[in-house]
Design an enzyme around this catalytic site. Sequence first.
Site, PDB file in Angstrom:
ATOM      1  N   ILE A 200       0.820  -1.226  -0.022  1.00  0.00           N
ATOM      2  CA  ILE A 200      -0.133  -0.085   0.107  1.00  0.00           C
ATOM      3  C   ILE A 200       0.976   1.211   0.050  1.00  0.00           C
ATOM      4  O   ILE A 200       1.799   1.328   0.670  1.00  0.00           O
ATOM      5  CB  ILE A 200      -0.969  -0.159   1.204  1.00  0.00           C
ATOM      6  CG1 ILE A 200      -1.946  -1.179   1.019  1.00  0.00           C
ATOM      7  CG2 ILE A 200      -1.728   1.151   1.247  1.00  0.00           C
ATOM      8  CD1 ILE A 200      -2.807  -1.409   2.616  1.00  0.00           C
ATOM      9  N   GLU A 201       0.616   2.374  -0.787  1.00  0.00           N
ATOM     10  CA  GLU A 201       1.208   3.410  -0.623  1.00  0.00           C
ATOM     11  C   GLU A 201       0.410   4.575  -0.360  1.00  0.00           C
ATOM     12  O   GLU A 201      -0.972   4.498  -0.590  1.00  0.00           O
ATOM     13  CB  GLU A 201       1.599   3.872  -2.270  1.00  0.00           C
ATOM     14  CG  GLU A 201       2.220   5.316  -2.295  1.00  0.00           C
ATOM     15  CD  GLU A 201       2.712   5.808  -3.721  1.00  0.00           C
ATOM     16  OE1 GLU A 201       3.015   6.941  -3.799  1.00  0.00           O
ATOM     17  OE2 GLU A 201       2.129   4.978  -4.743  1.00  0.00           O
TER      18      GLU A 201
END
Length: 225
Positions: A200-201
Site C-alpha cells: 500500500i502506498e
Amino acid sequence: MATAETHADDPRVYLTLSSNVLRVLVTIVTYIATKKNDAAADMETSQGKEEPQQLHNEKEEDRPQNHDSSTNRPMPLMALNHVSRLCRSVEASVEFYTAVLGFVPTGRPPTLDFNGAWLWFNYDVGIHLVQEEDGGDLPDASLDRLDPMDNHISFQCEDMGAMEQRLKDLGVKYLRRTINEEEGSPIDQLFFNDPDGFMIEICNCENLELVPAGFLGRSTTPRSK
C-alpha cells in the site's frame, strides 16, 4: 394371305392398352421424381451459398452503426469503485484496514454467501476482502518486502506527517521516500504491506500537476491547492 383382325372385345386389345398406359405412367413418375431431385439440389446449393452471407449479415447487425462516433464519445466511467483482495484471514485484514487506514465495514448482498467483507472509505473507494482457502495465490508475507516498483494500491493523503506517525504508533513497518524534488514539486510517499503482503502506498500526489505524457518535467509550477 390371311390377315389377323382384332376386335374391341379381344383380350389382346386390353393388354396392349394397359401396357401403353403403364409406360406413360412410369415416364410421368420418373419425370416428376427427376424434377423434385433437381429442385432439392438447387435449394441445397442456394442455401449453401446464402448461409455465409446470412451469418455475415447477422454479425453486421450486431455491430454499432457508427463505430467511429461511439469510440469518440466520452467514457461513461465515473470513478474507481473498489479493489478486491484475497486474504488469509478476513478478520485480521478487516482489523488492519480499519485501524491503519480508517475504513468502515459495510453490508454485503445476501447472495454473497462466501467468507468475506466489504470496507468503505469516505471518498468512495472500497476494499473487498475474500477469504483464500488454500493460500496459494497470496504473496509470501514473511518476506516483509517493500519495493516501490512492485504492485500496489495508493491512497491520497493531505497530512503525510500525521499518517507516518500513525504507522509508527501502530508498529507498522514502512518505507519513506520523496521524489520529484528537483522539479520543484516534491511528492512524499509511504510504502507498507497489509497482513497478506499486498503493498500500500500513501502519498501527496496532488503536488504534481497531471499533464499529458511527454510534457512531464517541462513545468516546475506546482498545482495550487
